[in-house]
Motif scaffolding. Structure first.
Motif, short mmCIF file in Angstrom:
data_model
loop_
_atom_site.label_atom_id
_atom_site.label_comp_id
_atom_site.label_asym_id
_atom_site.label_seq_id
_atom_site.Cartn_x
_atom_site.Cartn_y
_atom_site.Cartn_z
N ILE A 52 -18.74 3.56 -3.07
CA ILE A 52 -18.70 2.17 -3.04
C ILE A 52 -18.35 1.30 -1.61
O ILE A 52 -18.02 0.03 -1.72
N ASN A 55 -15.93 -1.97 2.11
CA ASN A 55 -15.32 -3.43 1.94
C ASN A 55 -14.50 -3.57 0.69
O ASN A 55 -13.75 -4.82 0.90
N ASP A 56 -14.55 -3.07 -0.30
CA ASP A 56 -13.83 -3.31 -1.45
C ASP A 56 -12.40 -2.80 -1.54
O ASP A 56 -11.98 -1.75 -1.85
N GLN A 57 -11.39 -3.46 -1.00
CA GLN A 57 -10.10 -3.16 -0.56
C GLN A 57 -9.27 -2.98 -1.97
O GLN A 57 -8.58 -1.75 -1.73
N ASN A 58 -9.51 -3.41 -2.91
CA ASN A 58 -8.82 -3.31 -4.22
C ASN A 58 -9.02 -2.07 -4.80
O ASN A 58 -8.34 -1.16 -5.22
N LYS A 59 -10.43 -1.81 -4.65
CA LYS A 59 -10.98 -0.43 -5.17
C LYS A 59 -10.38 0.69 -4.45
O LYS A 59 -9.95 1.77 -5.05
N ILE A 60 -10.45 0.49 -3.15
CA ILE A 60 -10.19 1.64 -2.28
C ILE A 60 -8.69 1.89 -2.25
O ILE A 60 -8.07 3.16 -2.45
N GLU A 62 -6.92 1.60 -5.05
CA GLU A 62 -6.78 2.12 -6.18
C GLU A 62 -6.99 3.36 -6.23
O GLU A 62 -6.36 4.44 -6.53
#
Ligand code: C5P
Length: 232
Positions: A52, A55-60, A62
């Motif tokens: 992924i 950059n995707d802090q929210n997903k990371i 989670e």
């Protein structure tokens, strides 16, 4: 953390010898070990596997809060797969340092880390053990060594494990990782105000272990006998 559990925190930059010192001190005392770097390495590894990007802090964050990890007699399994060696590469260390700069990831790992504080005691290895995770620890050590010495040690370690290593690249990577760890906004790598700093550049691991055990004895009255042949 329960206040009645003795905790020794050992923080410092990569390659300062924290991991080895932590393991040996814990062994001599019969205490538990928290290798907090392994948790950040696991998150970095899981992110890479999930493809992924970083950059995707929210997903990371989670991913960090839902890690399915089992520690079993030195073997680390992520989703049932043995990742013990895979998370020790320099790439895994760099990925760990990327996710470690994310507040959501640090928050997700906080209670998990505090849960490691169990009797008879805990030796916790990381960057923010004394400042953020265990601010009330009775003994805080900040272990350093010059960047050149740390690169040399890492080089030797990797070679011994049969992993690829290049000294110049390692030095550059260590400096880059240090800069990221020291300059991040959340839980940067800094000694706690009440930490005891030990520069290990010219010391052996045993020297450092002895110093920590002496301090532990002074603070927690843990059993301590100097190594035979040495007079204090
Ligand atoms: O200690 P180790 O080299 O395994 O840690 C890998 C990376 O994880 C570090 O470079 C750092 O960015 C991050 N880390 C952290 N806080 C900790 C432990 C590790 O930010 N308590």
């Amino acid at each position: 953390m329960s206040d009645s559990v003795p905790v020794i925190t050992i923080d410092g930059p990569s390659g300062s010898g924290k991991g080895t010192v932590t393991g040996r001190v814990a062994e001599r005392l019969g205490w538990w070990v928290l290798d907090s770097g392994a948790l950040y390495r696991l998150v970095g590894y899981a992110v890479e596997q999930a493809k992924i990007g970083f950059n995707d802090q929210n997903k990371i964050s989670e991913i960090a809060s839902k890690l399915n990890v089992k520690f079993d007699h030195g073997v680390i399994r992520l989703g049932g797969i043995d990742v013990t060696t895979a998370i020790r590469t320099e790439t895994a260390g760099n990925n760990a340092s990327k996710v470690a700069a994310m507040p959501g990831v640090r928050q997700a790992l906080l209670d998990w880390q505090r849960d490691y504080a169990r009797l008879p005691g805990l030796v916790a290895d990381g960057r923010d053990m004394g400042t953020t995770v265990f601010p009330d620890a009775g003994l805080k050590i900040f272990l350093t060594a010059s960047a050149a010495e740390r690169a040399q040690r890492r080089y030797k370690q990797l070679k011994e494990k049969g992993l690829p290593a290049n000294l110049a690249a390692l030095t550059a990577e260590i400096e880059e990782r240090d800069a990221r760890d020291r300059n991040r906004a959340v839980s940067p790598l800094v000694p706690a105000a009440d930490a005891i700093e030990i520069d290990s550049t010219a010391l052996t691991i045993e020297n450092v272990v002895e110093r920590v055990l002496q301090q532990a004895h002074a603070v927690y009255a843990t059993p301590y006998r100097p190594l035979s042949g040495r007079q204090n």
